[in-house]
Motif scaffolding. Structure first.
Motif, PDB file in Angstrom:
ATOM      1  N   HIS A 197       0.719  -1.299   0.155  1.00 25.66           N
ATOM      2  CA  HIS A 197       0.018   0.067  -0.024  1.00 25.66           C
ATOM      3  C   HIS A 197       0.856   1.358   0.011  1.00 25.66           C
TER       4      HIS A 197
ATOM      5  N   HIS B 203       4.113   7.483   5.837  1.00 24.10           N
ATOM      6  CA  HIS B 203       2.857   7.734   6.604  1.00 24.10           C
ATOM      7  C   HIS B 203       2.409   6.700   7.219  1.00 24.10           C
ATOM      8  N   ASP B 204       2.521   5.459   7.073  1.00 26.65           N
ATOM      9  CA  ASP B 204       1.879   4.315   7.688  1.00 26.65           C
ATOM     10  C   ASP B 204       2.694   3.583   8.715  1.00 26.65           C
TER      11      ASP B 204
ATOM     12  N   ASP C 223      -3.138   8.813  -0.457  1.00 33.71           N
ATOM     13  CA  ASP C 223      -3.528   7.672   0.369  1.00 33.71           C
ATOM     14  C   ASP C 223      -4.831   7.217   0.283  1.00 33.71           C
TER      15      ASP C 223
HETATM   16 MG    MG Z   1      -2.243   4.677   4.395  1.00 32.03          MG
END
Ligand code: MG
Length: 407
Positions: A83, A112-113, A202
């Motif tokens: 992802h 970001h994750d 995202d």
């Molecule tokens: Mg994400």
């Protein structure tokens, strides 16, 4: 921050000056790092950050972390890492088209994750419940703590010592506007265009690939999706261009078109916004009161309907709920066990706790320089659990609760 003066070797600096739009974030204007470092002889600050993120242990562990489906279900669906890579490449494409800072965009997207615990949002809920009396758990704030404190790679400083602009994106992404973590970023103003871009991309990425994965696993059918306008109109485009396409080839063609359609709309509507609210420089970005990067309202509405469908038919599918209930049970049980028996924690986690000396068998080593001890055992355990992959948490559960010769 300090910048080397020999422009002839600073290719990144020349590139920025020649290429970036005036409203893009230039690394030369960065607010710098928490622990000052000399400039690198040929890599710019955001480039270094991007590479530090890829070399971090939290980044690699995203291979084994749930996006929507537990990472071990099969080998085809998205994990947190794939992802992230999809978000990164789309964000980079858009950043280049809009002449934003690609290095910064990539670094924000790759990170970001990074703070997601095992078992996706279910894992986050479980940890938030366990830590309710200690400020709860939020994956963005954990991500920030991870890059500021918990990664152990460099002798000179704790964490990855990233630049302010990448750290700021964690707080901006969580939409938090109060609390101790926010204070440092309270004077920053509106998010940078690069951070706004990653946020929108995202959601484009997960809406699109979650549909693809749900079709691939047979949770939903193509017929059911026809009730979703965004899918149905995109499927019509594909039928028009490739009459007679069916099955897997049709599905992948529609998914590809769905992504392309959203990305094109994002670029067009963002350019429209910048014409409408003229932005001339970085100050205009920081002072903006409206989002400056986004989809057209028409596509945004269609996307909301798609998300409603995903929530009802995919995220609440019984096979997904079964996985998430299982993940929550594992995390709650591990949490309770470590709190009642801290001596079961690996020593490098235990030593972050101020009460570690009271644990039998603890060999007190001095904590690494600059790393703060966190007094509550609950936070130490929460951080340990949040760093686990799905598989490691499942194995640890078996090791702790099942008769086994596995150590
Ligand atoms: Mg994400």
């Amino acid at each position: 921050m300090a910048v080397a003066t020999t422009l002839s070797v600073d290719a990144w600096l020349l590139h920025e000056e020649a290429w970036l739009a005036p409203y893009a974030m230039s690394a030369q204007k960065s607010r710098g790092r928490r622990h000052p470092e000399p400039p690198h002889s040929y890599r710019g600050p955001f480039q270094r950050d991007r590479e530090r993120i890829v070399h971090s242990s939290a980044f690699r562990r995203m291979t084994g972390k749930t996006q929507v489906l537990v990472a071990s279900v099969n080998d085809h669906h998205r994990t947190r890492l794939t992802h992230t890579l999809e978000v990164t490449q789309v964000a980079r494409t858009v950043a280049r088209r809009l002449r934003l800072n690609e290095d910064l965009t990539e670094a924000i997207a790759l990170a970001h994750d990074i703070g997601h615990p095992p078992f996706g949002h279910a894992g986050e809920q479980a940890l938030d419940d366990c830590l309710a009396a200690f400020g709860g758990f939020n994956h963005n704030l954990y991500g920030l703590r991870r890059v500021d404190e918990l990664e152990e790679r460099y002798p000179e400083f704790p964490g990855l010592n990233l630049t302010y602009e990448i750290r700021e994106a964690f707080v901006g992404h969580s939409r938090l506007r109060s609390g101790p973590e926010y204070e440092e970023f309270a004077t920053a103003g509106a998010p940078l265009l690069e951070a706004q871009l990653v946020d929108v991309v995202d959601s484009i990425a997960y809406d699109t690939h979650d549909i693809d994965d749900a079709l691939g696993l047979g949770f939903i059918s193509l017929d059911e999706l026809n009730e979703v306008e965004l899918w149905a109109t995109t499927a019509d485009r594909v039928r028009h261009r490739h009459p007679g396409l069916s099955g897997h080839a049709f599905r992948t063609a529609v998914v590809r078109e769905l992504l392309a359609r959203q990305v094109t709309d994002l670029i067009e509507d963002t350019v429209r916004r910048w014409d409408q609210f003229p932005i001339r420089n970085g100050d205009d970005v920081r002072l903006a009161t409206e989002p400056l990067v986004g989809l057209s309202s028409e596509l945004e509405n269609q996307k909301l309907a798609l998300e409603h469908f995903l929530r009802e038919r995919v995220y609440r599918h019984h096979r997904v709920l079964r996985m998430t209930a299982n993940g929550k049970r594992i995390l709650r049980a591990l949490f309770a066990e470590y709190i009642s028996a801290p001596e079961l924690l690996p020593e490098r986690h235990l030593r972050r706790w101020a009460g570690a000396d009271r644990v039998a068998g603890y060999r007190s080593g001095s904590p690494l320089p600059g790393r703060q001890q966190i007094p509550e055992l609950e936070r130490v355990v929460g951080d340990y659990l949040a760093g686990m992959t799905d598989r490691f948490a499942q194995q640890e559960y078996r090791r702790l609760f099942y008769p086994s010769i596995d150590l």
